[in-house]
Design an enzyme around this catalytic site. Structure first.
Site, PDB file in Angstrom:
ATOM      1  CE1 TYR A 238      -3.848   0.505   4.064  1.00  0.00           C
ATOM      2  CE2 TYR A 238      -5.214  -1.404   4.510  1.00  0.00           C
ATOM      3  CZ  TYR A 238      -4.566  -0.580   3.614  1.00  0.00           C
ATOM      4  OH  TYR A 238      -4.626  -0.848   2.269  1.00  0.00           O
TER       5      TYR A 238
ATOM      6  CB  SER B  81      -0.860  -0.016   1.277  1.00  0.00           C
ATOM      7  OG  SER B  81      -1.381   1.263   1.577  1.00  0.00           O
TER       8      SER B  81
HETATM    9  P1  NAP Z   1     -11.889  -4.662  -0.503  1.00  0.00           P
HETATM   10  O1  NAP Z   1     -12.713  -4.091  -1.602  1.00  0.00           O
HETATM   11  O2  NAP Z   1     -12.172  -4.305   0.918  1.00  0.00           O
HETATM   12  O3  NAP Z   1     -11.846  -6.276  -0.640  1.00  0.00           O
HETATM   13  C1  NAP Z   1     -11.162  -6.987   0.349  1.00  0.00           C
HETATM   14  C2  NAP Z   1     -11.322  -8.447   0.037  1.00  0.00           C
HETATM   15  O4  NAP Z   1     -10.685  -9.219   1.057  1.00  0.00           O
HETATM   16  C3  NAP Z   1     -12.782  -8.873  -0.010  1.00  0.00           C
HETATM   17  O5  NAP Z   1     -12.962  -9.881  -0.977  1.00  0.00           O
HETATM   18  C4  NAP Z   1     -12.971  -9.446   1.391  1.00  0.00           C
HETATM   19  O6  NAP Z   1     -14.013 -10.379   1.447  1.00  0.00           O
HETATM   20  C5  NAP Z   1     -11.637 -10.144   1.577  1.00  0.00           C
HETATM   21  N1  NAP Z   1     -11.348 -10.464   2.982  1.00  0.00           N
HETATM   22  C6  NAP Z   1     -11.301  -9.599   4.018  1.00  0.00           C
HETATM   23  N2  NAP Z   1     -11.012 -10.269   5.150  1.00  0.00           N
HETATM   24  C7  NAP Z   1     -10.860 -11.582   4.810  1.00  0.00           C
HETATM   25  C8  NAP Z   1     -10.559 -12.774   5.541  1.00  0.00           C
HETATM   26  N3  NAP Z   1     -10.345 -12.759   6.862  1.00  0.00           N
HETATM   27  N4  NAP Z   1     -10.491 -13.938   4.862  1.00  0.00           N
HETATM   28  C9  NAP Z   1     -10.716 -13.973   3.527  1.00  0.00           C
HETATM   29  N5  NAP Z   1     -11.009 -12.881   2.779  1.00  0.00           N
HETATM   30  C10 NAP Z   1     -11.071 -11.711   3.428  1.00  0.00           C
HETATM   31  O7  NAP Z   1     -10.370  -4.278  -0.725  1.00  0.00           O
HETATM   32  P2  NAP Z   1      -9.598  -3.795  -2.045  1.00  0.00           P
HETATM   33  O8  NAP Z   1      -9.674  -2.331  -2.150  1.00  0.00           O
HETATM   34  O9  NAP Z   1      -9.978  -4.654  -3.203  1.00  0.00           O
HETATM   35  O10 NAP Z   1      -8.112  -4.121  -1.577  1.00  0.00           O
HETATM   36  C11 NAP Z   1      -7.546  -5.404  -1.773  1.00  0.00           C
HETATM   37  C12 NAP Z   1      -6.167  -5.359  -1.156  1.00  0.00           C
HETATM   38  O11 NAP Z   1      -5.454  -4.230  -1.678  1.00  0.00           O
HETATM   39  C13 NAP Z   1      -6.177  -5.161   0.358  1.00  0.00           C
HETATM   40  O12 NAP Z   1      -5.081  -5.845   0.925  1.00  0.00           O
HETATM   41  C14 NAP Z   1      -5.950  -3.649   0.512  1.00  0.00           C
HETATM   42  O13 NAP Z   1      -5.368  -3.340   1.757  1.00  0.00           O
HETATM   43  C15 NAP Z   1      -5.015  -3.390  -0.611  1.00  0.00           C
HETATM   44  N6  NAP Z   1      -4.962  -2.017  -1.112  1.00  0.00           N
HETATM   45  C16 NAP Z   1      -6.100  -1.388  -1.516  1.00  0.00           C
HETATM   46  C17 NAP Z   1      -5.986  -0.098  -2.044  1.00  0.00           C
HETATM   47  C18 NAP Z   1      -7.178   0.685  -2.502  1.00  0.00           C
HETATM   48  O14 NAP Z   1      -7.015   1.915  -2.710  1.00  0.00           O
HETATM   49  N7  NAP Z   1      -8.324   0.083  -2.697  1.00  0.00           N
HETATM   50  C19 NAP Z   1      -4.746   0.498  -2.169  1.00  0.00           C
HETATM   51  C20 NAP Z   1      -3.615  -0.180  -1.704  1.00  0.00           C
HETATM   52  C21 NAP Z   1      -3.744  -1.451  -1.194  1.00  0.00           C
HETATM   53  P3  NAP Z   1     -15.298 -10.027   2.400  1.00  0.00           P
HETATM   54  O15 NAP Z   1     -15.948  -8.798   1.869  1.00  0.00           O
HETATM   55  O16 NAP Z   1     -16.158 -11.238   2.296  1.00  0.00           O
HETATM   56  O17 NAP Z   1     -14.722  -9.776   3.777  1.00  0.00           O
HETATM   57  C1  GCO Z   2      -6.882   5.283   3.318  1.00  0.00           C
HETATM   58  C2  GCO Z   2      -7.004   4.359   2.143  1.00  0.00           C
HETATM   59  C3  GCO Z   2      -5.648   3.833   1.743  1.00  0.00           C
HETATM   60  C4  GCO Z   2      -5.788   2.891   0.585  1.00  0.00           C
HETATM   61  C5  GCO Z   2      -4.482   2.346   0.157  1.00  0.00           C
HETATM   62  C6  GCO Z   2      -3.543   3.396  -0.336  1.00  0.00           C
HETATM   63  O1  GCO Z   2      -7.774   5.293   4.168  1.00  0.00           O
HETATM   64  O2  GCO Z   2      -5.872   6.001   3.348  1.00  0.00           O
HETATM   65  O3  GCO Z   2      -7.877   3.287   2.427  1.00  0.00           O
HETATM   66  O4  GCO Z   2      -5.043   3.205   2.823  1.00  0.00           O
HETATM   67  O5  GCO Z   2      -6.582   1.801   0.917  1.00  0.00           O
HETATM   68  O6  GCO Z   2      -3.902   1.522   1.100  1.00  0.00           O
HETATM   69  O7  GCO Z   2      -2.446   2.742  -0.946  1.00  0.00           O
END
Ligand code: NAP
Ligand code: GCO
Length: 267
Positions: A161, A148
């Site tokens: 986080y 992230s």
């Molecule tokens: P999201 O929309 O919240 O999806 C998270 C996924 O993880 C969902 O499928 C959720 O399923 C699953 N999950 C959560 N807890 C779990 C558990 N204990 N066991 C199995 N599955 C679980 O998140 P996203 O935005 O797609 O992000 C995916 C990854 O990228 C995460 O690691 C997040 O931290 C990272 N990330 C996101 C961003 C961003 O801007 N979106 C940026 C940087 C990094 P349920 O809904 O059923 O819980």
């Molecule tokens: C926040 C956001 C971020 C993104 C991502 C950025 O609240 O700042 O959720 O943490 O999820 O991780 O890279």
């Protein structure tokens, strides 16, 4: 040209993407299927997993789904064994499942802090431990941890986080160090701000229809002047899962539209 492109193919590989019922994981799993891999995904909610299975099928992707909470070692061991029976030994693991709690640090309980660490840091440790023996036996493997911006930067209300994602960056480097000699590469992808359910609260339009202040802020901090889309992550994810990256190890590939290199646009 064809031979170079072949090194990006995932033909014949078994890939497991955690938390891929929607969002970033869903898009990566779909891309892996289209790149030739036999793909397994998990979720920990039966209804959302069933809906995801239908969505993958609708999009023409034969993706196997497994109900598994990635924080539960016994469930993880059972899932990896079942994938072994159904598809074969896991060649590619993407530790994508994640959660966030946005709470001012002094208002966050230790149990809330631990819950975030459990999903975002301990689970990648558990998942990696579960697939490494098979990778060692096969003589190759790829582990990709979804890090992230918070692996490098802090901000108010995301202490747990950021601690987890900072730790995940170092776990990535440690797995790379400990298993590089077994031809196993472990790298991270550091997405910028991506439009998913997780960031939806940060993008909600204001009552008067204007952009959310955080939405405006992120666009001013991103040279690309936009939020990322889940599709923006699929090329980097295929690269790090393929033979094209066999000498890349312990790296975090930031896919952030330029945020980390930019001071921000003058208001
Ligand atoms: P999201 O929309 O919240 O999806 C998270 C996924 O993880 C969902 O499928 C959720 O399923 C699953 N999950 C959560 N807890 C779990 C558990 N204990 N066991 C199995 N599955 C679980 O998140 P996203 O935005 O797609 O992000 C995916 C990854 O990228 C995460 O690691 C997040 O931290 C990272 N990330 C996101 C961003 C961003 O801007 N979106 C940026 C940087 C990094 P349920 O809904 O059923 O819980
Ligand atoms: C926040 C956001 C971020 C993104 C991502 C950025 O609240 O700042 O959720 O943490 O999820 O991780 O890279």
């Amino acid at each position: 040209m064809e031979d170079i492109l072949k090194s990006f193919s995932l033909e014949g590989k078994v890939a497991l993407v955690t938390g891929a019922t929607y969002g970033i994981g869903f898009e990566i799993a779909l891309a892996y299927s289209r790149a030739g891999a036999r793909v397994a995904v998990n979720g920990h909610n039966e209804e959302r997993l069933a809906h995801a299975r239908e969505e993958y099928l609708r999009l023409g992707a034969d993706v196997r789904t497994y109900l598994c909470d990635v924080t539960d070692e016994n469930q993880v061991a059972g899932m990896v064994a079942k994938i072994g029976e159904d598809l074969g030994t896991v060649d590619i693991l993407v530790n994508n499942a994640g959660m966030i709690k946005r709470i001012p640090m002094c208002e966050m309980s230790a149990s809330e802090f631990r819950e975030v660490i459990d999903v975002d840091l301990t689970a990648p440790f558990i998942m990696s431990k579960a697939v490494l023996p098979g990778m060692i036996e096969k003589g190759h493997g790829k582990i990709i941890n979804i890090c992230s911006m918070m692996s490098e930067l802090g901000r108010e209300t995301v202490s747990a986080y950021a601690a987890a994602k900072g730790g995940l960056k170092m776990l990535t480097k440690n797995i790379a160090s400990e298993f590089g000699g077994k031809n196993i590469q472990c790298n991270g992808i550091g997405p910028g701000y991506i439009a998913t359910q997780q960031t939806a609260p940060l993008r909600e339009p204001q009552p008067d229809g204007s952009k959310h202040p955080f939405d405006q802020f992120i666009c001013s901090r991103t040279p690309a002047n936009r939020w990322g889309e889940t599709k923006d992550l699929t090329g980097p994810a295929i690269f790090l899962a393929s033979d094209a990256s066999n000498f890349v190890n312990g790296q975090i590939l930031y896919v952030d539209g330029g945020i980390l290199g930019y001071i921000g646009r003058q208001p």
